[in-house]
Write an enzyme that holds these catalytic residues in place. Sequence first.
Site, PDB file in Angstrom:
ATOM      1  N   GLU A  61       0.820  -1.209   0.000  1.00 12.36           N
ATOM      2  CA  GLU A  61       0.000   0.000   0.000  1.00 12.36           C
ATOM      3  C   GLU A  61       0.856   1.261   0.000  1.00 12.36           C
ATOM      4  O   GLU A  61       1.954   1.265   0.538  1.00 12.36           O
ATOM      5  CB  GLU A  61      -0.843   0.056   1.272  1.00 12.36           C
ATOM      6  CG  GLU A  61      -1.799  -1.079   1.414  1.00 12.36           C
ATOM      7  CD  GLU A  61      -2.350  -1.152   2.830  1.00 12.36           C
ATOM      8  OE1 GLU A  61      -3.389  -1.762   3.007  1.00 12.36           O
ATOM      9  OE2 GLU A  61      -1.721  -0.593   3.746  1.00 12.36           O
ATOM     10  N   CYS A  82       3.060   8.355   1.479  1.00 15.12           N
ATOM     11  CA  CYS A  82       3.600   7.357   2.408  1.00 15.12           C
ATOM     12  C   CYS A  82       3.789   6.054   1.629  1.00 15.12           C
ATOM     13  O   CYS A  82       2.840   5.543   1.033  1.00 15.12           O
ATOM     14  CB  CYS A  82       2.602   7.170   3.551  1.00 15.12           C
ATOM     15  SG  CYS A  82       3.014   5.825   4.659  1.00 15.12           S
ATOM     16  N   CYS A  89       5.626  -7.703   7.205  1.00 14.03           N
ATOM     17  CA  CYS A  89       6.638  -7.228   8.148  1.00 14.03           C
ATOM     18  C   CYS A  89       6.843  -8.268   9.245  1.00 14.03           C
ATOM     19  O   CYS A  89       5.880  -8.770   9.820  1.00 14.03           O
ATOM     20  CB  CYS A  89       6.229  -5.903   8.774  1.00 14.03           C
ATOM     21  SG  CYS A  89       7.530  -5.209   9.822  1.00 14.03           S
ATOM     22  N   CYS A  93       4.837  -5.684  15.647  1.00 11.00           N
ATOM     23  CA  CYS A  93       4.406  -4.760  16.700  1.00 11.00           C
ATOM     24  C   CYS A  93       2.954  -5.061  17.065  1.00 11.00           C
ATOM     25  O   CYS A  93       2.132  -5.355  16.188  1.00 11.00           O
ATOM     26  CB  CYS A  93       4.527  -3.313  16.224  1.00 11.00           C
ATOM     27  SG  CYS A  93       6.227  -2.855  15.804  1.00 11.00           S
ATOM     28  N   CYS A  96      -0.074  -3.148  15.229  1.00 11.95           N
ATOM     29  CA  CYS A  96       0.018  -2.936  13.782  1.00 11.95           C
ATOM     30  C   CYS A  96      -0.569  -4.108  13.005  1.00 11.95           C
ATOM     31  O   CYS A  96      -0.204  -5.264  13.244  1.00 11.95           O
ATOM     32  CB  CYS A  96       1.473  -2.733  13.396  1.00 11.95           C
ATOM     33  SG  CYS A  96       1.733  -2.668  11.624  1.00 11.95           S
ATOM     34  N   CYS A 310      -2.382   1.095   9.067  1.00  8.92           N
ATOM     35  CA  CYS A 310      -1.289   0.393   8.408  1.00  8.92           C
ATOM     36  C   CYS A 310      -1.652  -1.056   8.083  1.00  8.92           C
ATOM     37  O   CYS A 310      -1.881  -1.847   8.984  1.00  8.92           O
ATOM     38  CB  CYS A 310      -0.098   0.444   9.364  1.00  8.92           C
ATOM     39  SG  CYS A 310       1.333  -0.415   8.824  1.00  8.92           S
TER      40      CYS A 310
HETATM   41  S1  SF4 Z   1       4.621  -0.837  12.945  1.00  5.70           S
HETATM   42 FE1  SF4 Z   1       4.016  -2.573  11.635  1.00  5.70          FE
HETATM   43  S2  SF4 Z   1       5.089  -2.264   9.707  1.00  5.70           S
HETATM   44 FE2  SF4 Z   1       6.086  -0.962  11.260  1.00  5.70          FE
HETATM   45  S3  SF4 Z   1       7.754  -2.243  12.087  1.00  5.70           S
HETATM   46 FE3  SF4 Z   1       5.985  -2.584  13.433  1.00  5.70          FE
HETATM   47  S4  SF4 Z   1       4.967  -4.415  12.543  1.00  5.70           S
HETATM   48 FE4  SF4 Z   1       6.368  -3.623  10.987  1.00  5.70          FE
END
Ligand code: SF4
Length: 332
Positions: A61, A82, A89, A93, A96, A310
């Site tokens: 995205e 962005c 990923c 986190c 996220c 995100c």
């Molecule tokens: S916020 Fe999401 S995209 Fe960014 S590093 Fe953490 S898990 Fe990965």
Amino acid sequence: MRWMTERRAAGFDAMTDLPSGVRAALEERFTIGLPEVEARTPSEDGAEKFLFRLADGAKVEAVYIPAPRHRASGSSERVTVCVSSQAGCAVNCAFCVTGRLGAGRNLTAGEILGQYLVVAREKGFGPREANVVFMGMGEPLLNLAQVSRTLDLLEAEVSPRRTTVSTAGVVPGIRELARRDHRPNLAVSLTAAGNALRTKLMPINAQWPVEELFAALEEWPLEPGRRITFEVVLIAGVNDSPAEARALARLVKRVPSKVNLIPLNESAEWLPGLSRPSRESVDAFGSHLASSGVDVTVRWSKGLGAAAACGQLKGRETPGRLLRVPPPSVRS
Ligand code: SF4
């Protein structure tokens, strides 16, 4: 490169100032292409999310954010794009959605730059009219070779002063980025001041804890007037207490900085058990920081942001076919 980035050539044939043998050799070895737009999600506040399908079927995205309507006089208006640096990923986190998708693959510099070029074409803005932020899907500093190449290529269009790389705290990557001649701005997703809570919210903290992160940040070469941005995703009952605000203030004041508070974009499906704090609680947290001398901004996401934090658009578009990584346990 000028033919592709400035003149937007669609093929090597168009590059008429190159000898025909060179054009033929290029044609044989390379392709010119932009990521295919699979979906666009506009919001009432003017932002628009682009879902791209890459040549191998991976989806990423980018988000277009219009220039703010009310600016102090004298400041120039720029849109913001962005971009994503990875498809998925591995950092996981807790707050996220992309983290729930698991590790994907690194994007090439062409795939990262391509997101910007398509958004520029579709939204009709030109060189020097945009800020570019590496805050989409993925951890840019775990794909530093391609991100660095993208930064080099972007310089023809966007000044490094208008480019921001956001990291979850990959310390070796921060140190390497610091060695660039033309450094972008640095943003760090901090989210908690103490190691115990930060490791729960951002497991990468176990590898590079707060002390190591700040040792690298204190050495980040900042030109006069530039600051490091800290992003703090606020989660109700997890990291929104006055004590956490005080600890955060003490920490971030170690470097010239500003703090963006981002009340969590809730998702019952992807982020179960996590909720956005009330407006009063966010305001109180911000006031604690401000009264400690921290420059703080609250980023309430509305419209597009509320519906698609995100990674959420990708999640919605491909239900059931994605790896679902369990979130780290935040409340235990
Ligand atoms: S916020 Fe999401 S995209 Fe960014 S590093 Fe953490 S898990 Fe990965």
